[in-house]
Design a protein around this motif. Structure first.
Motif, PDB file in Angstrom:
ATOM      1  N   MET A   1      -3.289   4.221   2.221  1.00  0.00           N
ATOM      2  CA  MET A   1      -3.987   5.258   2.023  1.00  0.00           C
ATOM      3  C   MET A   1      -4.460   6.327   2.963  1.00  0.00           C
ATOM      4  O   MET A   1      -4.356   6.233   3.921  1.00  0.00           O
ATOM      5  CB  MET A   1      -5.329   4.365   2.125  1.00  0.00           C
ATOM      6  N   PHE A   2      -4.199   8.111   1.951  1.00  0.00           N
ATOM      7  CA  PHE A   2      -5.126   8.419   3.089  1.00  0.00           C
ATOM      8  C   PHE A   2      -6.617   9.595   3.165  1.00  0.00           C
ATOM      9  O   PHE A   2      -7.264   9.685   2.240  1.00  0.00           O
ATOM     10  CB  PHE A   2      -4.322  10.003   2.545  1.00  0.00           C
ATOM     11  N   TYR A   3      -6.211   9.357   4.641  1.00  0.00           N
ATOM     12  CA  TYR A   3      -8.524   9.433   4.372  1.00  0.00           C
ATOM     13  C   TYR A   3      -8.469  10.327   5.776  1.00  0.00           C
ATOM     14  O   TYR A   3      -7.180  11.379   6.166  1.00  0.00           O
ATOM     15  CB  TYR A   3      -8.516   8.646   5.872  1.00  0.00           C
ATOM     16  N   ASN A   4      -9.545  11.387   5.075  1.00  0.00           N
ATOM     17  CA  ASN A   4      -9.696  12.834   6.794  1.00  0.00           C
ATOM     18  C   ASN A   4     -10.749  12.592   7.759  1.00  0.00           C
ATOM     19  O   ASN A   4     -10.617  11.195   7.950  1.00  0.00           O
ATOM     20  CB  ASN A   4     -10.588  13.528   5.565  1.00  0.00           C
ATOM     21  N   GLU A   5     -11.376  13.224   8.668  1.00  0.00           N
ATOM     22  CA  GLU A   5     -11.695  13.043   9.992  1.00  0.00           C
ATOM     23  C   GLU A   5     -12.809  12.449   9.207  1.00  0.00           C
ATOM     24  O   GLU A   5     -13.304  11.537  10.499  1.00  0.00           O
ATOM     25  CB  GLU A   5     -12.477  14.011  10.323  1.00  0.00           C
ATOM     26  N   GLN A   6     -13.899  12.612   8.614  1.00  0.00           N
ATOM     27  CA  GLN A   6     -15.778  12.243   8.131  1.00  0.00           C
ATOM     28  C   GLN A   6     -15.085  10.681   7.505  1.00  0.00           C
ATOM     29  O   GLN A   6     -15.139  10.074   7.095  1.00  0.00           O
ATOM     30  CB  GLN A   6     -15.594  12.368   6.974  1.00  0.00           C
TER      31      GLN A   6
ATOM     32  N   PRO B   1      -7.241  -5.676  -0.190  1.00  0.00           N
ATOM     33  CA  PRO B   1      -6.209  -6.295   1.291  1.00  0.00           C
ATOM     34  C   PRO B   1      -7.294  -5.489   2.403  1.00  0.00           C
ATOM     35  O   PRO B   1      -6.694  -4.275   2.621  1.00  0.00           O
ATOM     36  CB  PRO B   1      -5.212  -5.858   1.245  1.00  0.00           C
ATOM     37  N   THR B   2      -6.739  -6.162   3.413  1.00  0.00           N
ATOM     38  CA  THR B   2      -6.948  -5.496   5.330  1.00  0.00           C
ATOM     39  C   THR B   2      -5.711  -5.025   5.206  1.00  0.00           C
ATOM     40  O   THR B   2      -4.279  -5.087   5.471  1.00  0.00           O
ATOM     41  CB  THR B   2      -6.668  -6.589   5.853  1.00  0.00           C
ATOM     42  N   PRO B   3      -5.683  -3.385   5.343  1.00  0.00           N
ATOM     43  CA  PRO B   3      -4.551  -2.680   6.185  1.00  0.00           C
ATOM     44  C   PRO B   3      -3.587  -3.644   7.505  1.00  0.00           C
ATOM     45  O   PRO B   3      -4.461  -3.985   8.796  1.00  0.00           O
ATOM     46  CB  PRO B   3      -5.333  -1.505   6.653  1.00  0.00           C
TER      47      PRO B   3
ATOM     48  N   ILE C   1      -4.749  15.187   6.113  1.00  0.00           N
ATOM     49  CA  ILE C   1      -5.312  13.877   6.398  1.00  0.00           C
ATOM     50  C   ILE C   1      -5.207  13.748   7.600  1.00  0.00           C
ATOM     51  O   ILE C   1      -4.801  13.805   8.704  1.00  0.00           O
ATOM     52  CB  ILE C   1      -3.471  13.673   5.911  1.00  0.00           C
ATOM     53  N   PHE C   2      -6.164  12.924   7.934  1.00  0.00           N
ATOM     54  CA  PHE C   2      -6.887  12.300   9.976  1.00  0.00           C
ATOM     55  C   PHE C   2      -6.099  11.139  10.066  1.00  0.00           C
ATOM     56  O   PHE C   2      -4.996  10.725  10.727  1.00  0.00           O
ATOM     57  CB  PHE C   2      -7.869  12.756   9.520  1.00  0.00           C
ATOM     58  N   LYS C   3      -6.091  10.489   8.781  1.00  0.00           N
ATOM     59  CA  LYS C   3      -5.405   8.551   8.762  1.00  0.00           C
ATOM     60  C   LYS C   3      -4.437   8.260   7.897  1.00  0.00           C
ATOM     61  O   LYS C   3      -5.151   8.702   6.700  1.00  0.00           O
ATOM     62  CB  LYS C   3      -6.642   8.088   9.583  1.00  0.00           C
ATOM     63  N   ILE C   4      -3.520   7.338   7.645  1.00  0.00           N
ATOM     64  CA  ILE C   4      -3.099   6.595   6.777  1.00  0.00           C
ATOM     65  C   ILE C   4      -2.954   5.021   7.535  1.00  0.00           C
ATOM     66  O   ILE C   4      -2.922   4.828   8.238  1.00  0.00           O
ATOM     67  CB  ILE C   4      -1.687   7.316   7.030  1.00  0.00           C
ATOM     68  N   GLU C   5      -3.932   4.569   5.920  1.00  0.00           N
ATOM     69  CA  GLU C   5      -4.019   2.961   6.153  1.00  0.00           C
ATOM     70  C   GLU C   5      -2.471   2.368   5.278  1.00  0.00           C
ATOM     71  O   GLU C   5      -2.599   2.982   3.652  1.00  0.00           O
ATOM     72  CB  GLU C   5      -4.711   2.298   5.721  1.00  0.00           C
TER      73      GLU C   5
END
Length: 118
Positions: free
Chosen positions: A42-47, A7-9, A81-85
């Motif tokens: 979902m947790f993402y890093n800077e990359q 799904p789209t965040p 962690i840089f971004k959370i969707e």
């Protein structure tokens, strides 16, 4: 064959460099995440690499717990962690399917359970 699409965040929050407001590991926008609704996060890093996928009946408290809990899988990796969707998914079975699918399709780095691609 079953077709599953991620799904789209519904909400995306980013870590801030020098937050002026009260923050948790640089995140100030937790108020944008539903306190009452369920879904996947979902947790993402800077990359933009996927670090971790989780699901919850109540999203905001569960996500915050990953930043506060001493037994979280992410406890030693919180600074990455840089971004959370967040995707709102009310049905528990759907959450389970999406979580497992995303972990394996996108090869989430720190998920240990539900991994079938080894």
């Amino acid at each position: 064959m079953i077709q599953i699409t991620v799904p789209t965040p519904d909400v995306t929050i980013m870590k801030q460099e020098n937050p002026e407001l009260s923050n948790i590991y640089g995140f100030t926008d937790f108020h944008l995440i539903s306190r009452e609704l369920g879904g996947i996060f979902m947790f993402y890093n800077e990359q933009d690499e996927l670090l971790f996928v989780g699901k919850a009946r109540k999203l905001r408290p569960r996500i915050k717990k990953h930043f506060e809990d001493s037994v979280s899988v992410m406890k030693d990796k919180r600074d990455e962690i840089f971004k959370i969707e967040v995707c709102l998914v009310e049905d528990a079975v759907d959450r389970e399917i999406y979580e497992t699918f995303i972990i394996n399709r996108r090869r989430a780095r720190y998920n240990m359970d539900k991994v079938y691609y080894k």
